[in-house]
Design an enzyme around this catalytic site. Structure first.
Site, PDB file in Angstrom:
ATOM      1  CG  ASP A  15      15.462  -0.315   1.467  1.00  0.00           C
ATOM      2  OD1 ASP A  15      15.931   0.094   2.555  1.00  0.00           O
ATOM      3  OD2 ASP A  15      14.331  -0.804   1.367  1.00  0.00           O
ATOM      4  CB  THR A  71      -0.884   0.057   1.262  1.00  0.00           C
ATOM      5  OG1 THR A  71      -0.024   0.173   2.403  1.00  0.00           O
ATOM      6  CG2 THR A  71      -1.735  -1.196   1.404  1.00  0.00           C
ATOM      7  CG  ASP A 103      17.153  -3.474   2.723  1.00  0.00           C
ATOM      8  OD1 ASP A 103      16.900  -3.802   3.895  1.00  0.00           O
ATOM      9  OD2 ASP A 103      16.390  -3.724   1.763  1.00  0.00           O
TER      10      ASP A 103
END
Ligand code: PRP
Ligand code: URA
Length: 216
Positions: free
Chosen positions: A207, A113, A210
């Site tokens: 990211d 989402t 990460d």
């Protein structure tokens, strides 16, 4: 889409910051170097974003004479990382503002989402009286930043006392954050081109969580 007409928005284009950002954007930059350079950039950003901290006069005695000099005064500072990736920016800021308190707001972006989900909030009791530096390397859709700042305001923070500091921003996120919280100052080391179909910043750095923590 990086034509933005947004007040309270600053890109820190200092050459040292730009050089270091280029290092961590590269896909071959490993976790150790990524972490170290994020720390360095955050320290440089702290120097810039603390420019408007108020000073007061204090009488001191040098080895030669009494003298009136300046010291930091007024609102005390708190650094608020948005977990996880914001943690990577905390130590660099504390190197320059070591007396700052640290609060944490835990949010993650749901992969389907893209909505931010709050899972942890722990703040200094007196956030209403503090100047707040909210830190997160990435401002993408702006959902996480808006949710984190909502969480602070709900607990008494003054929006005018909040600066949101990030390394890379997408124009979309800057607009969303500004529209939700026009009084909050937004400071970034870079304004990138936009978002891809997965709402990652392009060219970006991937990211941030990460890359900082080596979790991919
Ligand atoms: C990343 C990043 C921001 C958020 C930005 O965190 O550190 O918090 O995404 O995206 P947005 O502007 O679209 O909300 P992520 O949700 O991946 O969580 P993590 O730090 O735990 O990896
Ligand atoms: N979160 C990240 O860590 N990177 C992006 O590019 C967008 C959101």
């Amino acid at each position: 889409m990086n034509e933005l007409n947004v007040e309270n928005f600053h890109v820190l284009d200092h050459p040292l910051i730009q050089h270091k950002l280029t290092i961590i954007r590269q896909k071959d930059c490993g976790t150790k170097e990524f972490r170290e350079v994020v720390d360095e950039i955050s320290m440089l950003m702290a120097y810039e974003v603390s420019r408007d901290l108020p000073l007061s006069e204090v009488e001191i005695e040098t080895p030669l004479t009494k003298s009136v000099q300046k010291q930091l005064s007024g609102k005390k500072v708190a650094v608020i990382p948005i977990l996880r990736a914001g943690i990577g920016m905390v130590d660099g800021i504390l190197k320059l503002i070591p007396a700052a308190r640290v609060g944490h707001v835990g949010l993650y972006r749901d992969h389907d989402t893209l909505q931010p989900i709050e899972y942890f909030v722990k703040l200094p009791k007196d956030i209403a009286e503090r100047r707040l530096f909210v830190v997160d390397p990435m401002l993408a859709t702006g959902g996480s930043a808006v949710a984190a700042i909502d969480a602070l305001i709900k607990r008494g923070a003054d929006p005018k006392a909040i600066s949101f500091c990030c390394l890379v921003a997408a124009p979309e996120g800057v607009q969303v954050l500004h529209d939700a919280h026009p009084e909050v100052k937004i400071i970034t080391a870079a304004l990138d081109d936009g978002l891809n179909e997965d709402s990652y910043i392009v060219p970006g750095l991937g990211d941030a969580g990460d890359r900082l923590f080596g979790t991919k």
